[in-house]
Design an enzyme around this catalytic site. Structure first.
Site, PDB file in Angstrom:
ATOM      1  N   HIS A  72       0.837  -1.198   0.000  1.00 19.18           N
ATOM      2  CA  HIS A  72       0.000   0.000   0.000  1.00 19.18           C
ATOM      3  C   HIS A  72       0.873   1.249   0.000  1.00 19.18           C
ATOM      4  CE1 HIS A  72      -3.051  -2.692   2.239  1.00 19.18           C
ATOM      5  NE2 HIS A  72      -3.509  -2.520   1.011  1.00 19.18           N
ATOM      6  N   LYS A  77     -15.610  -8.454   4.929  1.00 19.97           N
ATOM      7  CA  LYS A  77     -14.490  -8.790   5.809  1.00 19.97           C
ATOM      8  C   LYS A  77     -14.921  -8.639   7.259  1.00 19.97           C
ATOM      9  CE  LYS A  77     -10.931  -7.380   2.540  1.00 19.97           C
ATOM     10  NZ  LYS A  77      -9.781  -6.499   2.284  1.00 19.97           N
ATOM     11  N   ARG A 106      -2.154  -6.655  -8.136  1.00 20.96           N
ATOM     12  CA  ARG A 106      -1.052  -7.604  -8.004  1.00 20.96           C
ATOM     13  C   ARG A 106      -1.021  -8.634  -9.120  1.00 20.96           C
ATOM     14  NH1 ARG A 106      -2.983  -8.885  -2.048  1.00 20.96           N
ATOM     15  NH2 ARG A 106      -4.826  -8.921  -3.353  1.00 20.96           N
ATOM     16  N   SER A 151      -2.976  -7.725   2.969  1.00 17.91           N
ATOM     17  CA  SER A 151      -3.281  -7.492   4.381  1.00 17.91           C
ATOM     18  C   SER A 151      -3.704  -8.791   5.056  1.00 17.91           C
ATOM     19  CB  SER A 151      -4.386  -6.441   4.522  1.00 17.91           C
ATOM     20  OG  SER A 151      -3.924  -5.181   4.093  1.00 17.91           O
TER      21      SER A 151
END
Length: 164
Positions: free
Chosen positions: A19, A43, A92, A129
């Site tokens: 990040h 989440k 990514r 994360s």
């Protein structure tokens, strides 16, 4: 020429060096970058947004062109509020591109905002994360994956980033 603002959204639980790399690269492209710390409803166990905002503020304190805000509604509404012309997202891999593509099209459809996808630097392509939380939860060393300010919060009992 007017200043150009971009918004970099995420849940940042925790804010990783991936990040950090994206926001630093975004500051080279835009005059102002607003990091929008939100909650992903899919989440569970995410620390309160105020804790995550404070953590990201601390991690990016050296970046004068960066502002950190909570995101409580639609991203495009925050973009309008801060005058952002772009949304910055790090990607990514192809799965990330596929996921972000639909959101980019929806955001362009409902508001006059473009999405800029920045490929993750190769050294951070494996970092998420979720993985950082998992490694940390089981006692693994994450010092090479998060900024020092975040590591301090992870290793301090009252540090704010919960282990879920």
């Amino acid at each position: 020429m007017p200043a150009v603002t971009a918004v970099f959204p995420g849940s940042f639980n925790p804010f990783t060096l991936g990040h950090d790399d994206i926001v630093r690269r975004a500051t080279a492209l835009f005059d102002r970058v607003v990091i929008a710390v939100g909650t992903n409803s899919s989440k569970a166990g995410v620390p309160p947004v105020e804790e995550r905002v404070a953590a990201v503020q601390e991690a990016t304190a050296d970046l004068a062109a960066v502002e950190v805000r909570p995101l409580t509604g639609l991203l495009v509404d925050l973009c309008a509020e801060v005058g952002a012309k772009a949304i910055v997202k790090g990607v990514r891999n192809g799965a990330d591109v596929d996921y972000e593509f639909g959101m980019a099209q929806m955001n362009a459809h409902i508001a006059d905002v473009e999405t800029v996808l920045l490929p993750t630097a190769p050294q951070w392509a494996f970092v998420s994360s979720t993985l950082v939380r998992e490694v940390h939860r089981f006692g693994g060393d994450v010092r090479d994956l998060v900024p020092a300010a975040i590591l301090k919060r992870l290793t301090t009992p009252s540090g704010g980033t919960h282990e879920h």
